[in-house]
Design an enzyme around this catalytic site. Structure first.
Site, PDB file in Angstrom:
ATOM      1  CD  GLU A  18      -2.840  -1.418   2.286  1.00  0.00           C
ATOM      2  OE1 GLU A  18      -2.673  -0.669   3.278  1.00  0.00           O
ATOM      3  OE2 GLU A  18      -3.703  -2.306   2.241  1.00  0.00           O
ATOM      4  CD  GLU A  75      -5.032  -7.725   0.664  1.00  0.00           C
ATOM      5  OE1 GLU A  75      -5.868  -7.040   1.317  1.00  0.00           O
ATOM      6  OE2 GLU A  75      -3.804  -7.567   0.796  1.00  0.00           O
TER       7      GLU A  75
END
Length: 540
Positions: A311, A416
């Site tokens: 991220e 995910e």
């Protein structure tokens, strides 16, 4: 400098999409000045400037939308002075604004926005472009908005799935002396699906046989939810504990399940241990070196991938301490230790919706470009990791993002996948999984639905007795569908039979009166198997 190409679908329902007729069909917002300009090559485009208003807007068009249709959007933009994000929104027939796309535009460069939306109702609407800044000159050209019925969209998706995931293969059986075996029975069994499809795993699987049986009977790849993360393996400085991921890896290997390494570092300051937060750059760099060497050396060759700096579009803990090259340098260090693993840039908000301007596809591509361009990183095995945490999926936008990121020329994974709870959760999950599976650049999907006794992160596939919930039934249905193939066939007079096979590893068993016993062969079917001259030759 690249100029816009012609609009996709000839502009779709957009009038005067290339501005060849001035501003005919377009409207100019209040407080905005707009003209049509011509480049040296003769290309026409609209140029607009907001007089101090925020956000800056350009020309817009009133359109008629039809309910229950997907709309694919594209347009080209340029700005003269500074990097901005241009957003495309649709004022829908019911009056609500839907963000249908966003694109990072660098000054002096034409950049294409791809996006889309689904219309829920019919009626008048407006297509609007804007920049969240004041006094920005915006150039726009080659605008397109093309409607597709759900039937048309799904038909194209099915065709893409067939082309990307299945092959029609010729099997040729011959005797030892090269003569064709006519009327031989060919029995085909899939031993390993070629497309990696999996789910996140928790340490609880180590102690619950029912969890192990449910999980391992379905999935071919996994990501450990938290157990490999730095805060899990080194809660106290210099006191490492890899017992949980070691045991989970051993279990996965026992069942032939491949493992993604998640993650080496997480760029979010909130996820750092208390002993890491106060470190100065030299101390942090040394701690990171120990972490990389300890983790990556331990699992090198045992995992298929690493989420290297998690991220790093939304967060910058490492960059704030070590400078803008912190991420590219870390990718290099991991790649030097484990050259066999694919190195992912794992990020949320890119695929899900265009309102998160921190992670739009073009910004993602720019960050990946920075990693690739760092000295010494030219040979790294890089990949796109899209977390895919959905509330209500925007399927046309999802396809547009996958198309945009496929231009990077590297594998894309949905890493995910989950869908927020609600009455449509199972329907939405199926749409997301089918859309990802159909795209030829997507080379794997992992769901973020790890089971916990006290409740899952967002989405549970089973109850606490490992009985499927509706989303679990969707997963089982798709697994069965994606593994369906021709199982039994008979060769013709030339010893040949053509069969439809999903990509993967197969055991092919031949029986024939001339054989003393069935002959078993192992074969691989992949995308190259569909080429006209590709056959599976079995000589006994």
């Amino acid at each position: 400098m690249q100029e816009p190409t012609g609009p996709l679908y000839n502009g779709g329902i957009i009038q005067n999409s290339e501005f060849n007729n001035g501003l005919a069909g377009w409207s100019v917002p209040w407080g905005v000045e707009a003209v049509v300009s011509t480049s040296q090559s003769g290309n026409k485009f609209a140029v607009s400037r907001s007089n101090g208003a925020k956000p800056s807007r350009t020309v817009f068009q009133k359109i008629q939308m039809q309910g229950n249709k997907h709309y694919a959007l594209s347009a080209w933009f340029q700005v003269p002075k500074k990097q901005v994000v241009v957003k495309a929104s649709v004022k829908a027939p019911k009056g609500d604004f839907v963000v249908a796309g966003a694109v990072l535009v660098n000054p002096g460069c034409w950049t294409m926005l791809k996006g889309g939306m689904t219309a829920e109702s019919s009626g008048p609407a407006e297509l609007v472009f804007e920049v969240d800044d004041d006094a920005v000159d915006i150039m726009v050209d080659s605008v397109s908005l093309q409607p597709f019925s759900f039937q048309e969209w799904n038909a194209q998706r099915s065709l893409s799935t067939e082309k990307a995931r299945r092959s029609s293969v010729k099997v040729v059986a011959q005797s030892a002396d090269g003569k064709p075996l006519a009327n031989a029975t060919v029995n085909i069994t899939l031993s390993q699906a070629g497309f990696p499809f999996g789910n996140a795993m928790t340490r609880e699987i180590l102690d619950i046989p029912a969890y192990e049986e449910w999980f391992t009977s379905r999935f071919t790849v996994t990501t450990f939810e938290n157990e490999m993360k730095w805060y899990s393996t080194e809660r106290s400085q210099n006191h490492e504990d890899y017992s949980a991921p070691d045991a989970m890896l051993k279990l996965a290997q026992k069942h032939g399940i491949k493992v993604r390494g998640h993650n080496v570092f997480w760029d979010d300051a909130k996820t750092q241990m208390e002993w890491v937060k106060p470190m100065n750059p030299a101390q942090l760099s040394a701690a990171m070196q120990r972490r990389v060497h300890s983790l990556v050396t331990r699992y090198a060759g045992k995992v298929i991938a690493w989420d290297v700096v998690n991220e790093n579009l939304h967060y910058d803990f490492l960059e704030s301490k070590l400078g803008p090259d912190a991420s590219p340098r870390t990718y290099q260090q991991v790649g030097q230790i484990d050259g066999s693993a694919t190195l992912f840039m794992n990020e949320f908000g890119t695929l899900e919706e265009p309102v998160d301007t921190n992670a739009v596809a073009t910004r993602y591509a720019a960050k990946m470009g920075q990693i690739r361009a760092f000295a010494g990183n030219g040979g790294l095995k890089l990949a796109v990791g899209l977390e895919s945490h959905f509330t209500r999926p925007n399927i046309p936008y999802m396809r547009a993002v996958l198309d945009t990121l496929s231009q990077l020329g590297i594998p894309i994974w949905l890493t995910e996948v989950d869908v927020a709870p609600g009455p449509m959760q199972a329907v939405y999950l199926e749409e997301v999984l089918r859309e990802g599976y159909a795209h030829p650049s997507v080379q794997g999907i992992v769901m973020w639905a790890a089971w916990h006794a006290k409740g899952c992160y967002v989405m549970c596939l089973t109850d606490n007795n490992f009985r499927n919930l509706p989303v679990g039934d969707v997963v089982d249905k798709l697994i069965a569908e994606w593994r369906t193939h021709t199982r039994l066939a008979t060769t013709n007079a030339n010893g040949m039979v053509q069969v439809d096979l999903v990509h993967g590893e197969y055991n092919v068993t031949l029986t024939h009166p001339s054989l003393n016993a069935p002959a078993v062969h192992t074969v691989t079917v992949n995308v190259s198997s569909s080429e006209p001259d590709q056959t599976i030759d079995i000589k006994l």
